[in-house]
Design an enzyme around this catalytic site. Sequence first.
Site, PDB file in Angstrom:
ATOM      1  N   CYS A  67       0.751  -1.138  -0.064  1.00 37.44           N
ATOM      2  CA  CYS A  67       0.064   0.008   0.156  1.00 37.44           C
ATOM      3  C   CYS A  67       0.779   1.219   0.010  1.00 37.44           C
ATOM      4  O   CYS A  67       1.850   1.340   0.861  1.00 37.44           O
ATOM      5  CB  CYS A  67      -0.854   0.090   1.143  1.00 37.44           C
ATOM      6  SG  CYS A  67      -2.118   1.527   1.075  1.00 37.44           S
ATOM      7  N   CYS A  71       0.463   4.898   6.860  1.00 42.30           N
ATOM      8  CA  CYS A  71      -0.119   4.752   8.108  1.00 42.30           C
ATOM      9  C   CYS A  71       0.721   3.859   9.340  1.00 42.30           C
ATOM     10  O   CYS A  71       1.088   2.566   8.921  1.00 42.30           O
ATOM     11  CB  CYS A  71      -1.576   4.102   8.152  1.00 42.30           C
ATOM     12  SG  CYS A  71      -2.273   4.803   6.569  1.00 42.30           S
ATOM     13  N   CYS A  74       0.206   0.113  10.346  1.00 41.20           N
ATOM     14  CA  CYS A  74      -0.254  -0.774   9.434  1.00 41.20           C
ATOM     15  C   CYS A  74       0.809  -1.636   8.900  1.00 41.20           C
ATOM     16  O   CYS A  74       1.794  -1.210   8.191  1.00 41.20           O
ATOM     17  CB  CYS A  74      -0.990  -0.003   8.136  1.00 41.20           C
ATOM     18  SG  CYS A  74      -1.784  -1.211   7.066  1.00 41.20           S
ATOM     19  N   CYS A 111     -16.863  -8.673   5.695  1.00 45.45           N
ATOM     20  CA  CYS A 111     -16.308  -7.496   5.545  1.00 45.45           C
ATOM     21  C   CYS A 111     -14.848  -7.739   4.663  1.00 45.45           C
ATOM     22  O   CYS A 111     -14.050  -8.696   4.968  1.00 45.45           O
ATOM     23  CB  CYS A 111     -15.933  -6.797   6.965  1.00 45.45           C
ATOM     24  SG  CYS A 111     -17.236  -6.701   8.057  1.00 45.45           S
ATOM     25  N   CYS A 142     -19.733  -5.647   3.625  1.00 44.17           N
ATOM     26  CA  CYS A 142     -18.927  -4.491   3.854  1.00 44.17           C
ATOM     27  C   CYS A 142     -17.690  -4.263   3.097  1.00 44.17           C
ATOM     28  O   CYS A 142     -17.116  -5.309   3.061  1.00 44.17           O
ATOM     29  CB  CYS A 142     -18.893  -4.379   5.571  1.00 44.17           C
ATOM     30  SG  CYS A 142     -17.911  -2.996   6.033  1.00 44.17           S
ATOM     31  N   CYS A 202     -19.679   2.728   8.371  1.00 41.95           N
ATOM     32  CA  CYS A 202     -18.652   2.085   9.527  1.00 41.95           C
ATOM     33  C   CYS A 202     -17.546   3.127   9.662  1.00 41.95           C
ATOM     34  O   CYS A 202     -16.456   2.939   8.730  1.00 41.95           O
ATOM     35  CB  CYS A 202     -18.405   0.548   9.125  1.00 41.95           C
ATOM     36  SG  CYS A 202     -17.341  -0.053  10.234  1.00 41.95           S
ATOM     37  N   ARG A 274     -17.944  -1.480  18.097  1.00 41.18           N
ATOM     38  CA  ARG A 274     -17.411  -2.984  17.774  1.00 41.18           C
ATOM     39  C   ARG A 274     -16.092  -2.959  18.423  1.00 41.18           C
ATOM     40  O   ARG A 274     -15.226  -2.341  18.388  1.00 41.18           O
ATOM     41  CB  ARG A 274     -17.252  -3.276  16.192  1.00 41.18           C
ATOM     42  CG  ARG A 274     -16.421  -4.752  15.905  1.00 41.18           C
ATOM     43  CD  ARG A 274     -16.420  -4.911  14.387  1.00 41.18           C
ATOM     44  NE  ARG A 274     -17.691  -4.975  13.751  1.00 41.18           N
ATOM     45  CZ  ARG A 274     -18.042  -4.012  12.856  1.00 41.18           C
ATOM     46  NH1 ARG A 274     -16.790  -3.481  12.273  1.00 41.18           N
ATOM     47  NH2 ARG A 274     -19.111  -3.977  12.396  1.00 41.18           N
TER      48      ARG A 274
HETATM   49  N1  SAM Z   1      -6.578   0.690   2.956  1.00 41.73           N
HETATM   50  C1  SAM Z   1      -7.855   1.035   3.404  1.00 41.73           C
HETATM   51  C2  SAM Z   1      -7.965   2.295   4.361  1.00 41.73           C
HETATM   52  O1  SAM Z   1      -7.064   2.268   5.337  1.00 41.73           O
HETATM   53  O2  SAM Z   1      -8.660   3.038   4.150  1.00 41.73           O
HETATM   54  C3  SAM Z   1      -8.707  -0.166   4.420  1.00 41.73           C
HETATM   55  C4  SAM Z   1      -8.024  -1.059   5.122  1.00 41.73           C
HETATM   56  S1  SAM Z   1      -7.207  -0.490   6.371  1.00 41.73           S
HETATM   57  C5  SAM Z   1      -6.198  -1.767   6.754  1.00 41.73           C
HETATM   58  C6  SAM Z   1      -8.674  -0.218   7.657  1.00 41.73           C
HETATM   59  C7  SAM Z   1      -8.357  -0.024   9.093  1.00 41.73           C
HETATM   60  O3  SAM Z   1      -7.886  -0.976   9.831  1.00 41.73           O
HETATM   61  C8  SAM Z   1      -7.477   1.227   9.167  1.00 41.73           C
HETATM   62  O4  SAM Z   1      -8.110   2.530   9.320  1.00 41.73           O
HETATM   63  C9  SAM Z   1      -7.001   0.892  10.691  1.00 41.73           C
HETATM   64  O5  SAM Z   1      -7.963   2.009  11.568  1.00 41.73           O
HETATM   65  C10 SAM Z   1      -7.411  -0.342  11.064  1.00 41.73           C
HETATM   66  N2  SAM Z   1      -5.914  -1.252  11.089  1.00 41.73           N
HETATM   67  C11 SAM Z   1      -4.989  -1.226  10.298  1.00 41.73           C
HETATM   68  N3  SAM Z   1      -3.716  -1.731  11.082  1.00 41.73           N
HETATM   69  C12 SAM Z   1      -4.313  -1.827  12.384  1.00 41.73           C
HETATM   70  C13 SAM Z   1      -3.507  -2.419  13.571  1.00 41.73           C
HETATM   71  N4  SAM Z   1      -1.993  -2.892  13.391  1.00 41.73           N
HETATM   72  N5  SAM Z   1      -4.056  -2.354  14.668  1.00 41.73           N
HETATM   73  C14 SAM Z   1      -5.307  -1.895  14.922  1.00 41.73           C
HETATM   74  N6  SAM Z   1      -5.900  -1.594  13.798  1.00 41.73           N
HETATM   75  C15 SAM Z   1      -5.585  -1.477  12.544  1.00 41.73           C
HETATM   76 FE1  SF4 Z   2      -2.762   1.224   3.343  1.00 43.42          FE
HETATM   77 FE2  SF4 Z   2      -2.870   0.269   5.607  1.00 43.42          FE
HETATM   78 FE3  SF4 Z   2      -3.133   2.778   5.570  1.00 43.42          FE
HETATM   79 FE4  SF4 Z   2      -5.033   1.130   4.655  1.00 43.42          FE
HETATM   80  S1  SF4 Z   2      -4.295   1.272   6.760  1.00 43.42           S
HETATM   81  S2  SF4 Z   2      -4.278   2.903   3.816  1.00 43.42           S
HETATM   82  S3  SF4 Z   2      -3.894  -0.907   3.887  1.00 43.42           S
HETATM   83  S4  SF4 Z   2      -1.322   1.590   4.725  1.00 43.42           S
END
Ligand code: SAM
Ligand code: SF4
Length: 327
Positions: A67, A71, A74, A111, A142, A202, A274
Site C-alpha cells: 500500500c 499509516c 499498518c 467485510c 461491508c 462504519c 465494535r
Molecule cells: N486501506 C484502506 C484504508 O486504510 O482506508 C482499508 C483497510 S485498513 C487496513 C482499515 C483500518 O484497519 C485502518 O483504518 C485502521 O483503523 C485499522 N488497522 C490497520 N492496521 C491496524 C493495526 N495494526 N491495529 C489496529 N487497527 C489497524
Molecule cells: Fe494502506 Fe494500511 Fe493505511 Fe489502509 S491502513 S491505507 S492498507 S497503509
Amino acid sequence: MIATATSRDTRPADGELRHDWTRAEILALFAQPFNDLMFAAQQTHRAHFDPNAVQISTLLSIKTGACPEDCAYCPQSAHYKTELNIERLLPLEDVLNEARAAKARGASRFCMGAAWRSPRDKDLEQVAAMIGGVKALGLETCVTLGMLTEPQTARLKDAGLDYYNHNLDTSPEFYGEVITTRTYQDRLDTLKHVRDAGINVCAGGIVGMGESREDRAGLLQELANLPKHPESVPINLLVRVEGTPLAEVTAPDPFDFVRTLAVARLMMPKSYVRLSAGRTDISDELQALCFLAGANSIFYGERLLTTENPECDRDRKLFDRLGLTPV
Ligand code: SAM
Ligand code: SF4
Ligand code: DTB
C-alpha cells in the site's frame, strides 16, 4: 435476538441524538469514576439494544500489502518492512468460498478489505461482483477500499453494498503523527460521499498508538458530530506489528480502552460499537468488561486482515460463559 420495534423499542428518534458534543463534555464523561461510567454506559446500552446480543462480522483481506500510504500502525504499508505475503486482488471464487465458510460459522456480515489508497475503477468492478456474490449468499456486505469519489460510492451502492468502513483513526491533532500521505479532511470527504450515496457508514479508530485521553475524546467528538452517527463504530486496540513505526509503543491502560468503548456507547447510543482488532492481546475478563461497557459487535474468525484474531473455539466458549447470543 435483537429486540423488535414492537416488543421493546426505546431508542431515541434520530432527532434526539446529539451532534454538538464539546471536548470538555466528553472529557467529563471519561473522567467519571469507572463504576459510574460503566453503569451509565450499560443503562444507555440496555435502553437501545438487547444487552446479551453481539453482532458477528468476519473479515477477509481481498488485496494484501504494497500500500502506498504510510499509516504508522499498518503492516500493509509499502513504507515499512514487515513479514507479509503480498497478494493481488483475490479471484471471485476464492472470496465466495471464504464468505460461505464465514456464514457457516455464524457470521451475519462479511467485510472485505483492500490495501489501496483508493481503488481504480476497474478494481471497483471486480469488487462489485464480489459484493453481489456475497449478498446472494444471504450475508450483509461491508468493504474498506480507501478513499472514494462520489461516482465510486454510487457504483458501490448500485452493487448493493450495505456498509463502507473508513476510519478516522484518531483526533485531528494527533493524526499527523500517524499518517502523512492523506489528510483528515480526505477521510471526512470519503465519509460524506459514502453517506450521501445512501450506504451505511462504519467509522471508528484505534486506541493504543501513544495518543492521550484528549485524543480519544477528539476521535469520538469527530465521529459523533458527523451529520449522522456512523451505524457501526469499530474501536481497534492497536495490534503492534514488528517492522511498523508503532511496534514498540507502550500498551494503554486496559481500563482506558474500556472507558473509550463506554464513552462511545454514551455518545452514539444507537450505533453498533465494535470491539475490533486487538482481542488476542486481552483477557476474557477484559472482553467481558468491554461488552458491559456497551460493545455489541466483534470480528469473528481466526484472522483479521493480516494479523491474528482469537480462535473461533475460544470465542464460542466465551459467548457461552457470558450467556451472549451471536447475531
Ligand atoms: N486501506 C484502506 C484504508 O486504510 O482506508 C482499508 C483497510 S485498513 C487496513 C482499515 C483500518 O484497519 C485502518 O483504518 C485502521 O483503523 C485499522 N488497522 C490497520 N492496521 C491496524 C493495526 N495494526 N491495529 C489496529 N487497527 C489497524
Ligand atoms: Fe494502506 Fe494500511 Fe493505511 Fe489502509 S491502513 S491505507 S492498507 S497503509
Ligand atoms: C477496522 O476498524 N478494523 C479492521 C477493519 N476495520 C477493516 C481491520 C483491523 C486490521 C488489523 C491489522 C491487520 O490484521 O492487518
